[in-house]
Design a protein around this motif. Structure first.
Motif, PDB file in Angstrom:
ATOM      1  N   ALA A   1       0.839  -1.199   0.000  1.00 55.19           N
ATOM      2  CA  ALA A   1       0.000   0.000   0.000  1.00 55.19           C
ATOM      3  C   ALA A   1       0.874   1.250   0.000  1.00 55.19           C
ATOM      4  CB  ALA A   1      -0.924   0.009   1.213  1.00 55.19           C
ATOM      5  N   ASN A   2       0.348   2.332  -0.579  1.00 57.56           N
ATOM      6  CA  ASN A   2       1.062   3.606  -0.607  1.00 57.56           C
ATOM      7  C   ASN A   2       0.740   4.478   0.588  1.00 57.56           C
ATOM      8  OD1 ASN A   2       0.159   3.504  -3.977  1.00 57.56           O
ATOM      9  ND2 ASN A   2       2.256   3.222  -3.297  1.00 57.56           N
ATOM     10  N   SER A   3      -0.422   4.270   1.174  1.00 56.95           N
ATOM     11  CA  SER A   3      -0.874   5.127   2.263  1.00 56.95           C
ATOM     12  C   SER A   3      -1.743   4.310   3.206  1.00 56.95           C
ATOM     13  CB  SER A   3      -1.662   6.324   1.714  1.00 56.95           C
ATOM     14  OG  SER A   3      -2.003   7.224   2.748  1.00 56.95           O
ATOM     15  N   ILE A   4      -1.790   4.752   4.455  1.00 59.08           N
ATOM     16  CA  ILE A   4      -2.576   4.071   5.483  1.00 59.08           C
ATOM     17  C   ILE A   4      -3.391   5.124   6.232  1.00 59.08           C
ATOM     18  CG2 ILE A   4      -2.461   2.699   7.598  1.00 59.08           C
ATOM     19  CD1 ILE A   4      -1.581   1.113   5.164  1.00 59.08           C
ATOM     20  N   THR A   5      -4.596   4.777   6.620  1.00 56.64           N
ATOM     21  CA  THR A   5      -5.453   5.698   7.380  1.00 56.64           C
ATOM     22  C   THR A   5      -4.858   5.959   8.759  1.00 56.64           C
ATOM     23  OG1 THR A   5      -6.770   3.762   8.017  1.00 56.64           O
ATOM     24  CG2 THR A   5      -7.592   5.115   6.196  1.00 56.64           C
TER      25      THR A   5
ATOM     26  N   GLN B   1       5.156  11.783  13.637  1.00 61.32           N
ATOM     27  CA  GLN B   1       6.464  12.161  13.109  1.00 61.32           C
ATOM     28  C   GLN B   1       7.333  10.926  12.879  1.00 61.32           C
ATOM     29  OE1 GLN B   1       7.448  15.109  12.040  1.00 61.32           O
ATOM     30  NE2 GLN B   1       9.424  14.245  11.401  1.00 61.32           N
ATOM     31  N   GLY B   2       7.233   9.975  13.798  1.00 65.99           N
ATOM     32  CA  GLY B   2       7.986   8.738  13.633  1.00 65.99           C
ATOM     33  C   GLY B   2       7.529   7.961  12.410  1.00 65.99           C
ATOM     34  N   PHE B   3       6.218   7.916  12.200  1.00 62.32           N
ATOM     35  CA  PHE B   3       5.692   7.251  11.009  1.00 62.32           C
ATOM     36  C   PHE B   3       6.208   7.923   9.742  1.00 62.32           C
ATOM     37  CE2 PHE B   3       1.716   6.041  13.635  1.00 62.32           C
ATOM     38  CZ  PHE B   3       2.337   4.885  14.097  1.00 62.32           C
ATOM     39  N   LEU B   4       6.192   9.262   9.743  1.00 65.50           N
ATOM     40  CA  LEU B   4       6.659   9.997   8.567  1.00 65.50           C
ATOM     41  C   LEU B   4       8.116   9.683   8.267  1.00 65.50           C
ATOM     42  CD1 LEU B   4       5.017  13.452   9.339  1.00 65.50           C
ATOM     43  CD2 LEU B   4       4.370  11.914   7.479  1.00 65.50           C
TER      44      LEU B   4
ATOM     45  N   LEU C   1       2.797   8.696   2.122  1.00 64.17           N
ATOM     46  CA  LEU C   1       2.336   9.542   3.217  1.00 64.17           C
ATOM     47  C   LEU C   1       1.052   8.952   3.790  1.00 64.17           C
ATOM     48  CD1 LEU C   1       2.780  13.085   1.624  1.00 64.17           C
ATOM     49  CD2 LEU C   1       4.067  12.195   3.589  1.00 64.17           C
ATOM     50  N   PRO C   2       0.835   9.055   5.105  1.00 67.22           N
ATOM     51  CA  PRO C   2      -0.416   8.554   5.671  1.00 67.22           C
ATOM     52  C   PRO C   2      -1.584   9.476   5.338  1.00 67.22           C
ATOM     53  CG  PRO C   2       0.921   9.584   7.377  1.00 67.22           C
ATOM     54  CD  PRO C   2       1.760   9.562   6.137  1.00 67.22           C
TER      55      PRO C   2
ATOM     56  N   GLY D   1       1.017  14.847   5.506  1.00 66.45           N
ATOM     57  CA  GLY D   1       0.161  13.715   5.201  1.00 66.45           C
ATOM     58  C   GLY D   1      -0.664  14.014   3.963  1.00 66.45           C
ATOM     59  N   VAL D   2      -1.574  13.116   3.653  1.00 66.45           N
ATOM     60  CA  VAL D   2      -2.562  13.339   2.601  1.00 66.45           C
ATOM     61  C   VAL D   2      -3.870  13.667   3.301  1.00 66.45           C
ATOM     62  CG1 VAL D   2      -3.822  12.335   0.658  1.00 66.45           C
ATOM     63  CG2 VAL D   2      -1.413  11.758   1.017  1.00 66.45           C
ATOM     64  N   PRO D   3      -4.238  14.950   3.399  1.00 68.48           N
ATOM     65  CA  PRO D   3      -5.439  15.308   4.161  1.00 68.48           C
ATOM     66  C   PRO D   3      -6.711  14.956   3.399  1.00 68.48           C
ATOM     67  CG  PRO D   3      -4.455  17.266   3.207  1.00 68.48           C
ATOM     68  CD  PRO D   3      -3.529  16.127   2.889  1.00 68.48           C
ATOM     69  N   ALA D   4      -7.729  14.542   4.142  1.00 67.62           N
ATOM     70  CA  ALA D   4      -9.031  14.222   3.560  1.00 67.62           C
ATOM     71  C   ALA D   4     -10.119  14.946   4.344  1.00 67.62           C
ATOM     72  CB  ALA D   4      -9.282  12.718   3.576  1.00 67.62           C
ATOM     73  N   VAL D   5     -10.997  15.640   3.628  1.00 66.28           N
ATOM     74  CA  VAL D   5     -12.142  16.324   4.225  1.00 66.28           C
ATOM     75  C   VAL D   5     -13.380  15.511   3.890  1.00 66.28           C
ATOM     76  CG1 VAL D   5     -13.543  18.421   4.225  1.00 66.28           C
ATOM     77  CG2 VAL D   5     -11.047  18.578   4.016  1.00 66.28           C
ATOM     78  N   TYR D   6     -14.129  15.111   4.903  1.00 65.81           N
ATOM     79  CA  TYR D   6     -15.360  14.362   4.683  1.00 65.81           C
ATOM     80  C   TYR D   6     -16.484  15.332   4.331  1.00 65.81           C
ATOM     81  CZ  TYR D   6     -19.208  11.073   5.489  1.00 65.81           C
ATOM     82  OH  TYR D   6     -20.322  10.289   5.348  1.00 65.81           O
ATOM     83  N   ALA D   7     -17.152  15.087   3.207  1.00 66.69           N
ATOM     84  CA  ALA D   7     -18.152  16.013   2.683  1.00 66.69           C
ATOM     85  C   ALA D   7     -19.149  16.433   3.755  1.00 66.69           C
ATOM     86  CB  ALA D   7     -18.890  15.368   1.512  1.00 66.69           C
ATOM     87  N   GLY D   8     -19.310  17.730   3.906  1.00 69.90           N
ATOM     88  CA  GLY D   8     -20.179  18.294   4.924  1.00 69.90           C
ATOM     89  C   GLY D   8     -19.418  18.915   6.068  1.00 69.90           C
ATOM     90  N   ASP D   9     -18.238  18.380   6.361  1.00 66.19           N
ATOM     91  CA  ASP D   9     -17.452  18.950   7.461  1.00 66.19           C
ATOM     92  C   ASP D   9     -17.045  20.384   7.162  1.00 66.19           C
ATOM     93  OD1 ASP D   9     -17.663  16.664   8.940  1.00 66.19           O
ATOM     94  OD2 ASP D   9     -15.609  15.979   8.624  1.00 66.19           O
ATOM     95  N   GLU D  10     -16.862  20.711   5.872  1.00 65.32           N
ATOM     96  CA  GLU D  10     -16.492  22.077   5.517  1.00 65.32           C
ATOM     97  C   GLU D  10     -17.623  23.062   5.767  1.00 65.32           C
ATOM     98  OE1 GLU D  10     -17.759  20.227   1.482  1.00 65.32           O
ATOM     99  OE2 GLU D  10     -17.103  19.596   3.490  1.00 65.32           O
ATOM    100  N   PHE D  11     -18.853  22.544   5.932  1.00 64.74           N
ATOM    101  CA  PHE D  11     -19.997  23.388   6.264  1.00 64.74           C
ATOM    102  C   PHE D  11     -20.278  23.400   7.764  1.00 64.74           C
ATOM    103  CE2 PHE D  11     -21.101  22.080   1.845  1.00 64.74           C
ATOM    104  CZ  PHE D  11     -21.102  23.337   1.274  1.00 64.74           C
ATOM    105  N   GLY D  12     -19.495  22.665   8.544  1.00 66.12           N
ATOM    106  CA  GLY D  12     -19.749  22.563   9.975  1.00 66.12           C
ATOM    107  C   GLY D  12     -20.833  21.573  10.310  1.00 66.12           C
ATOM    108  N   ALA D  13     -21.081  20.605   9.441  1.00 61.87           N
ATOM    109  CA  ALA D  13     -22.134  19.622   9.680  1.00 61.87           C
ATOM    110  C   ALA D  13     -21.880  18.849  10.960  1.00 61.87           C
ATOM    111  CB  ALA D  13     -22.217  18.659   8.496  1.00 61.87           C
ATOM    112  N   ALA D  14     -22.951  18.573  11.679  1.00 64.59           N
ATOM    113  CA  ALA D  14     -22.854  17.837  12.939  1.00 64.59           C
ATOM    114  C   ALA D  14     -23.761  16.617  12.875  1.00 64.59           C
ATOM    115  CB  ALA D  14     -23.263  18.726  14.110  1.00 64.59           C
ATOM    116  N   ALA D  15     -23.275  15.504  13.375  1.00 63.01           N
ATOM    117  CA  ALA D  15     -24.067  14.275  13.441  1.00 63.01           C
ATOM    118  C   ALA D  15     -23.300  13.258  14.268  1.00 63.01           C
ATOM    119  CB  ALA D  15     -24.344  13.717  12.041  1.00 63.01           C
TER     120      ALA D  15
END
Length: 410
Positions: free
Chosen positions: A247-251, A279-282, A293-294, A328-342
């Motif tokens: 694998a190239n990346s891990i969560t 930092q150690g992982f990097l 990158l993770p 790292g490779v950042p990921a935004v979960y759709a809705g979080d950019e709007f401040g969605a809560a659940a």
């Protein structure tokens, strides 16, 4: 005396594609986002889906209306959760070679690929290969044949019963060491890469283990060296797992947990420890020479929304800053950019609130909640009601789409 030019360095084994080093992901759970019914209603017989085109609803193209939004966030990768034929939530797959008819068909997929290409967006698919629905033909044949038979040994067993993934009897674990299973996974991964995908997220990669995945990914990478492979791993030595599996990346779940819990509890010792581990992982990734990158994130389709974990907007700002600034490779979960809560709940249907329906474009989200802020008639109450501003103001920071309309989306 003349100097001889040094030969170009050989790429490291499992080298990550160059494009992944600048990747920023926007993650979408399509079945919820596009308003698909939560359960299939055409699975009453021995077969499913019927003839080609039967029961197909073209919802997947809804995502095209959001691609410019993805770019506006600074992202360049669309990371999709399951889109293949399944019983309900997408992780109970029926056929990996077919788009889920609740989302559309291959023409809809091709249109999404074209929309991504026009905007320079990479497309990464969710590969749920560790387990399949009990209704999947492979599972049916294996269960009919029983353990100790050629067909039967293509799934895992617990005594005389099929082994259910994490206690779920309807999710039958596949034996990834079986040569026929390996051939099928390689064929499926290659099929969609050739059709326009740029990579794969491998769901529950931790379950079968790195050694089971290594020969599969070696074959896929030989044919598709530019494919990016992201593995879902919860605990352990992430760089070691990546190196052993290919694998190239891990969560990076350790960092995810530390960010929200340290800010919520005021325990910065936890955050400091997690940052040291990160930092150690990097450094381990860097030493491997693979350019890996993770994947970093503050929320996804399996977790309570970050805005619900951190109700004080000041803490939320710190969490987003960490996501934006840490390597790292950042990921935004759709809705979080709007401040969605659940909130994710441990019950049947407990993921529904964190996997809501979205309208056809981000403008509709903003307009709906601006109307509500101005005292106009609000859309149906949103199950992702956003957090309140510091100081107790009743006006939302921002909000996602009205999730109560999920069943009415089309």
């Amino acid at each position: 005396m003349t100097e001889t030019a040094a030969a170009p360095a050989e790429p490291a084994p499992h080298a990550a594609p160059a494009w992944s080093r600048d990747a920023i992901c926007w993650q979408v759970y399509p079945l919820g986002f596009c308003g698909a019914p939560r359960h299939r209603e055409d699975l009453t017989g021995e077969t499913y889906g019927g003839a080609d085109g039967e029961n197909v609803v073209h919802r997947l193209r809804r995502l095209t209306g959001w691609l410019d939004h993805l770019v506006s966030l600074g992202a360049n990768v669309l990371l999709l959760n399951p889109i293949f034929d399944s019983v309900s939530h997408g992780y109970d797959t029926l056929e990996h070679r077919r788009i889920d008819p609740r989302l559309g068909d291959e023409e809809d997929f091709d249109a999404l690929v074209a929309g991504c290409r026009e905007r320079g967006i990479r497309l990464v698919l969710d590969g749920v290969f560790n387990h399949i629905s009990r209704l999947h033909p492979t599972a049916r044949r294996a269960i009919a044949a029983g353990p100790g038979t050629e067909e039967g040994d293509r799934i895992r067993w617990s005594g005389t019963s099929p082994y259910g993934f994490e206690g779920n009897d309807d999710l039958v674990e596949v034996d990834l060491t079986d040569p026929v299973i390996q051939d099928r996974i390689v064929e499926i991964m290659s099929r969609w890469l050739e059709r326009g995908a740029d990579g794969w997220r491998l769901d529950a990669m931790y379950a079968a283990g790195a050694e089971a995945w290594a020969p599969i990914l070696e074959r896929v990478r030989a044919a598709h060296p530019e494919a990016w492979i992201l593995g879902e791993v919860i605990h352990g030595d992430y760089p070691a797992f990546a190196a052993a599996s290919g694998a190239n990346s891990i969560t990076q779940y350790e960092l995810w947990k530390a960010i929200w819990s340290s800010l919520r509890d005021g325990n910065l010792f936890e955050l400091a420890h997690a940052l040291g581990r990160h930092q150690g992982f990097l450094e381990q990734f860097r030493e491997s020479g693979a350019g890996a990158l993770p994947l970093t994130f503050v929320g996804n389709h399996d977790t309570t929304r970050i805005a619900s974990q951190l109700e004080d907007g000041r803490d939320l700002a710190a969490a987003i800053a960490l996501l934006a600034l840490l390597p790292g490779v950042p990921a935004v979960y759709a809705g979080d950019e709007f401040g969605a809560a659940a909130v994710k709940e441990e019950r049947e249907g407990g993921d529904d609130a964190i996997r809501p329906w979205f309208p056809g474009s981000p403008d509709e989200v903003v307009a709906a909640h601006e109307s509500a802020d101005a005292g106009g008639e609000s859309p149906a109450p949103c199950s992702c009601s956003p957090p309140r501003r510091p100081g107790g103001s009743s006006r939302p920071i921002s909000a996602c789409s009205p999730c109560a309309a999920a069943n009415g989306g089309s």
